[in-house]
Design an enzyme around this catalytic site. Structure first.
Site, short mmCIF file in Angstrom:
data_model
loop_
_atom_site.label_atom_id
_atom_site.label_comp_id
_atom_site.label_asym_id
_atom_site.label_seq_id
_atom_site.Cartn_x
_atom_site.Cartn_y
_atom_site.Cartn_z
N HIS A 166 -9.40 -6.14 10.50
CA HIS A 166 -10.07 -5.92 9.22
C HIS A 166 -11.39 -5.19 9.37
CE1 HIS A 166 -7.34 -9.28 8.57
NE2 HIS A 166 -7.40 -9.06 7.27
N GLU A 185 0.82 -1.21 0.00
CA GLU A 185 0.00 0.00 0.00
C GLU A 185 0.85 1.26 0.00
OE1 GLU A 185 -2.38 -3.29 0.71
OE2 GLU A 185 -0.66 -2.64 1.92
#
Length: 319
Positions: free
Chosen positions: A127, A57
């Site tokens: 998450h 990322e």
């Protein structure tokens, strides 16, 4: 036509890619459309504009930031909301501040799309975050659409915006479908939406919780007249719309699926208490302080705001 939330995001991306050659998309597994919003875009627009990135990322965010400075309009897809923590410095300290620190000489028109923010069954602590309050706190444009048409319209406006924008698409909203009888169009950032008018209580609901708010408002219709206000954009927040609603009702409840301390719910309550007319102490319904959602589904759901908590809060402000 019937439009799903995920298809609305997909259509918004396709329309912007089709209309502006500067738009491009970066992310992991986006070529296969694993998360949904990018499905079919690689075949239509090619690998020069739909860039399937390695698992880093920080790398593709830095690449997109440079592309934005060079005149492109990149969209970054983050499959998991907590991945934003990895690139928080790049987004908030670099992309967000660039135009301010250069006196407007350089801009970073970059959009972050998080399709599946918040809880999904069994996705556990790393998450299941909803970190939109962090970006609102930093002053970065922050969007949380509740409906397919708003998802379409807000994403298109985010991509066109001259500043970086984070668009959180709640996991619990992705399956929502809406009958659309009008032409889809961009929705301006910073504009709230009243889904249901009422006279007793203003209920501010964030993201997918708009649908719970509408269900509870309908259930309590014979007892309490609830006005449901969807901010749509958390920063800049539409304080004028909230003030107008509170002029009608004088009472306030906020339901927000993020942690209680320093959350957007707290900000709405504080500003309402400072600036607007309230005839009763306001209430907020949120996750608990410091909540980390566990893997076990029953415990996961126990930490999320629910309709029973909302019913209790609405009745409490009426006493």
């Amino acid at each position: 036509m019937r439009l799903s939330y995920t298809k609305a995001l997909n259509r918004a991306l396709a329309d912007e890619l089709d209309g502006d050659p500067a738009v491009c998309v970066f992310g992991e597994d986006i070529g296969a459309g694993m998360a949904g919003p990018t499905l079919g875009l690689l075949d239509r627009f090619g690998p020069e504009r739909i860039v399937d990135t390695p698992l880093s990322e920080q790398a593709f965010t830095a690449m997109a930031l440079g592309a934005a400075l060079a005149g492109r309009r990149p969209v970054l897809e983050f499959q998991i909301p907590s991945l934003l923590f990895l690139v928080f410095e790049q987004l908030v300290n670099q992309a967000h501040k660039f135009s301010l620190m250069t006196g407007g000489q350089a801009g970073v028109p970059l959009t972050c799309l998080v399709p599946g923010s918040g809880s999904r069954d069994g996705w556990a602590g790393q998450h299941s975050d909803h970190p939109y309050s962090l970006f609102a706190h930093a002053g970065m444009k922050t969007v949380v659409p509740a409906t397919p048409t708003d998802a379409y319209g807000l994403l298109r406006s985010a991509i066109r915006d001259p500043d970086p924008v984070v668009v959180f698409a709640p996991a619990a909203a992705l399956a929502v479908r809406e009958t659309v009888t009008w032409e889809l169009a961009p929705v301006p950032l910073g504009s709230a939406r009243v889904h249901r008018e009422g006279t007793d209580v203003t209920l501010v609901a964030v993201g997918h919780l708009v649908h719970d708010a509408l269900a509870v408002a309908e259930e309590l219709a014979g007892e309490i007249s609830v006005e449901v206000l969807d901010p749509r954009t958390l920063y800049p927040f539409d304080w004028a719309a909230l003030g107008a609603s509170l002029e009608r009702t004088g009472r306030l409840v906020v339901i927000d699926d993020s942690n209680r301390s320093c959350g957007i719910g707290a900000e709405v309550l504080a500003t309402a208490a400072e600036e607007f007319r309230l005839v009763a102490p306001p209430r907020r319904v949120t996750r608990p302080d410091g909540a980390v959602l566990p893997f076990a589904p029953a415990l996961d759901r126990a930490l999320q705001p629910d309709r029973e908590q909302l019913r209790h809060a609405l009745r409490a402000v009426m006493k």
